[in-house]
Scaffold this motif. Structure first.
Motif, mmCIF file in Angstrom:
data_model
loop_
_atom_site.group_PDB
_atom_site.id
_atom_site.type_symbol
_atom_site.label_atom_id
_atom_site.label_comp_id
_atom_site.label_asym_id
_atom_site.label_seq_id
_atom_site.Cartn_x
_atom_site.Cartn_y
_atom_site.Cartn_z
ATOM 1 N N TYR A 322 29.938 40.462 38.902
ATOM 2 C CA TYR A 322 30.791 39.575 39.698
ATOM 3 C C TYR A 322 31.415 38.435 38.893
ATOM 4 O O TYR A 322 32.235 37.690 39.433
ATOM 5 C CB TYR A 322 29.996 39.017 40.876
ATOM 6 C CG TYR A 322 29.793 40.043 41.967
ATOM 7 C CD1 TYR A 322 30.716 40.184 42.998
ATOM 8 C CD2 TYR A 322 28.707 40.906 41.942
ATOM 9 C CE1 TYR A 322 30.545 41.137 43.988
ATOM 10 C CE2 TYR A 322 28.526 41.862 42.927
ATOM 11 C CZ TYR A 322 29.454 41.974 43.951
ATOM 12 O OH TYR A 322 29.287 42.927 44.917
ATOM 13 N N TYR A 324 33.587 38.706 36.710
ATOM 14 C CA TYR A 324 35.009 39.001 36.551
ATOM 15 C C TYR A 324 35.817 38.572 37.782
ATOM 16 O O TYR A 324 37.038 38.430 37.708
ATOM 17 C CB TYR A 324 35.209 40.497 36.287
ATOM 18 C CG TYR A 324 34.627 40.934 34.967
ATOM 19 C CD1 TYR A 324 35.326 40.764 33.779
ATOM 20 C CD2 TYR A 324 33.355 41.497 34.905
ATOM 21 C CE1 TYR A 324 34.787 41.142 32.561
ATOM 22 C CE2 TYR A 324 32.804 41.885 33.691
ATOM 23 C CZ TYR A 324 33.519 41.701 32.523
ATOM 24 O OH TYR A 324 32.970 42.072 31.317
ATOM 25 N N ASP A 325 35.135 38.384 38.892
ATOM 26 C CA ASP A 325 35.820 37.945 40.108
ATOM 27 C C ASP A 325 35.822 36.427 40.271
ATOM 28 O O ASP A 325 36.756 35.871 40.851
ATOM 29 C CB ASP A 325 35.150 38.563 41.342
ATOM 30 C CG ASP A 325 35.262 40.075 41.366
ATOM 31 O OD1 ASP A 325 36.284 40.607 40.888
ATOM 32 O OD2 ASP A 325 34.324 40.733 41.856
ATOM 33 N N TYR A 326 34.789 35.757 39.736
ATOM 34 C CA TYR A 326 34.607 34.347 40.082
ATOM 35 C C TYR A 326 34.543 33.388 38.895
ATOM 36 O O TYR A 326 34.381 32.185 39.101
ATOM 37 C CB TYR A 326 33.339 34.196 40.926
ATOM 38 C CG TYR A 326 33.335 35.077 42.149
ATOM 39 C CD1 TYR A 326 34.386 35.019 43.065
ATOM 40 C CD2 TYR A 326 32.309 35.983 42.382
ATOM 41 C CE1 TYR A 326 34.403 35.836 44.192
ATOM 42 C CE2 TYR A 326 32.311 36.800 43.507
ATOM 43 C CZ TYR A 326 33.353 36.724 44.401
ATOM 44 O OH TYR A 326 33.384 37.534 45.516
#
Length: 361
Positions: A322, A324-326
């Motif tokens: 995650y 890469y998302d946040y």
């Protein structure tokens, strides 16, 4: 706009954002200094005509001292305060459930939350406050938060923590909550604790977990499913002053009182250059898949180590998936596992200084 190097907040800032900043600042102040101010206020009352109020309340704290170890005393009135909604919207704080996430209302769950940060804003806002994703999907679940036991000995703050759903982080308290036969209970704990506070700086994803196995042992003894939780953005809310003398005092407090402090550098109410209000950064609390645990009355060290490694593996997987998302720079972000000694070494303290406080390299 900047004046003398200060980044000022525009006077046209919407009222709701002012309320959110006030809620965030009040949360930090209350749980950082509120208890000590309460003690001073109680001492002050002893020298006034209301001295009897201080004595009565002191007796109440003593008589009520075991409540935090027997499930706490939640208050629906306190839990519905708009304070918590404004606090959640300030960052904003959001809960992310991984695909396939599912809770059984007949079981109990132990949420291991990382990182601790200066004060855990993510788990508090995303797991405990009404209206969160978790409580909307599982309204039958009751989630408790387990801060350090010292909170429950401090006047006024203890009532707020109990009312919000707090219980002690002692083994006795956690065992009582996680062995409730009817199920449907969850406990949120930040195992990194005071030691991890010393690492809380933007860009440093360092956890104190390598030798923290007590929560794993409790999960085995109670049979509660272990849930890895990681809050992205928690370490970005504050920077902090790091100096050898500061480290020395931090270590002294940790040794004496089992907690420490930080000198945070956050935001202010009218400017964003410095202050005690957390910076307005988005918080994403990612809740991983529960790890099923078979109850063992007296777990062996091998069983504890095996579950501990399994938890670490899932937590690392959660972070690597995650980030890469946040995270702004996911490729440069690596999860590290350290201990307090590493912080002290960074502060250039000598072995002669470490030994009096019980730390031998």
């Amino acid at each position: 706009m900047q004046i003398l190097g200060l980044k000022l907040i525009p006077l046209t800032e919407p009222l709701h954002r002012r309320k959110e900043a006030l809620a965030a600042g009040a949360y930090f102040a209350m749980f950082s200094y509120g208890g000590y101010l309460g003690v001073l206020f109680g001492v002050y009352l002893l020298f006034t005509r209301f001295w009897w109020l201080s004595l009565i309340y002191t007796c109440w704290i003593y008589l009520d001292r075991k409540t935090c170890e027997t499930g706490g005393r939640s208050s629906p009135w306190i839990q519905k305060w708009s304070w918590w909604r404004h606090l959640r919207n300030y960052f904003p704080a959001r809960t992310v459930l991984v695909p396939g996430f599912k809770l059984d209302p007949k079981k109990n769950y132990f949420f291991g939350c990382f990182p601790h940060g200066i004060i855990p804003h993510g788990p508090f806002s995303s797991l405990l406050s009404p209206g969160t994703t978790l409580q909307q999907i599982y309204p039958e679940m009751t989630v408790k938060i387990a801060p350090m036991e010292q909170f429950f000995h401090l006047p006024f703050v203890r009532e707020l923590v109990l009312g919000k759903g707090g219980i002690s982080c002692s083994a006795k308290s956690l065992t009582y909550m996680l062995t409730r036969p009817e199920g449907g209970f969850g406990v949120s704990l930040s195992p990194g604790g005071a030691a991890e506070t010393m690492y809380a700086r933007p860009g440093q994803h360092k956890l104190v977990l390598k030798h923290r196995k007590g929560f794993v042992k409790i999960a085995l003894k109670t049979g509660a499913s272990l849930v890895p939780v990681f809050t992205f953005g928690e370490i970005d809310l504050f920077d902090q002053i790091q100096h050898p003398l500061v480290c020395r005092f931090q270590l002294f407090l940790k040794k004496l009182f089992h907690f420490t402090f930080a000198l945070p550098l956050g935001s202010g109410f009218f400017q964003t250059s410095f202050g005690l209000i957390p910076r307005r950064k988005p918080l994403f609390t990612v809740v991983g898949l529960p790890i099923d645990v078979v109850r063992v009355e007296n777990p062996t060290q091998e069983e504890i180590d095996e579950l501990h490694q399994k938890f670490i593996k899932q937590l690392v997987h959660l972070f690597n998936t995650y980030k890469y998302d946040y995270l702004v720079d996911p490729e440069a972000s690596v999860l590290e596992f350290n201990n307090t000694l590493a912080v002290l070494t960074k502060c250039h303290l000598t072995n002669l200084f470490l030994k009096p406080y019980g730390y031998n390299p």
